[in-house]
Design an enzyme around this catalytic site. Sequence first.
Site, PDB file in Angstrom:
ATOM      1  CB  SER A 145      -2.943 -14.740   5.487  1.00  0.00           C
ATOM      2  OG  SER A 145      -1.861 -15.377   6.158  1.00  0.00           O
ATOM      3  CE1 TYR A 161      -1.043 -16.400   0.515  1.00  0.00           C
ATOM      4  CE2 TYR A 161      -0.126 -15.759   2.646  1.00  0.00           C
ATOM      5  CZ  TYR A 161      -1.101 -16.408   1.901  1.00  0.00           C
ATOM      6  OH  TYR A 161      -2.138 -17.044   2.541  1.00  0.00           O
TER       7      TYR A 161
END
Length: 252
Positions: A145, A161
Amino acid sequence: MENWLSHKSIVIIGGTTGLGFSAAKAFVKNGANVVVVGRNPENCLVAELELGSSARAKQGDATHPHTSLAAIQLCIREFGSFDGLYHVAGGNGKKYGDGPLHTLTLEGWNKTLDLNLTSLMLSNQAAVQAFTGMNKGGTILNMSSVLGIAPSSAPFEDHAYSTAKSAVIGFSKSIAATYASKNIRVNVIAPGILNNTIYQDEYVEKFVFGKQVLDGGRFGLSSDADGAAVYFMSDYSRFTTGQILSVDGGWQ
């Protein structure tokens, strides 16, 4: 880009929704056979129906040790080969307690790492074991990401995350170096922020559009990463490993 993947059989972990399902459609369009894995049985059924005879869907939890191995075995049994793994499964850990460090819970940390990193380790391990067991090369594509490369302050201060998605890159580079001599390639796609129900408000939209300024400024679409995924799964990338390709609209 038609038929870039002729005679390829690919397993997509997290392939029944979102980025994974969009990639599955692109892979089939380009001549591949695919096995898509998802947790929801209804999504599996819909995916198999929509993808047609070149696809099989399997229900499974990517954090369970045998899920990826079973999907690879299904791919070999149904299509006679296994040539590539695309790991997309993961997700935001807010509901478990992920967030900024001063509020991050241990459950949030552990669950988010399991969801995004442990699951990926298990699928990559199964793929490498399959490739080496068949004495053949293959390709692995992992999903990171933009938040694993260029983290942000609010509203994206989900530290577990970001840690997991950053670790995906380190892990992928490490195994790419180890298995390059066996002709096993490992690469990473790092998409930008997609529109979703977790981050839906006017402030977030303005923030993201100011960072992802390509195409007029917008959230990412599931289809934005399809071309990159097809490239990495194809023989056009046969001399490429250990690389990270950002598809983030200019975030960085």
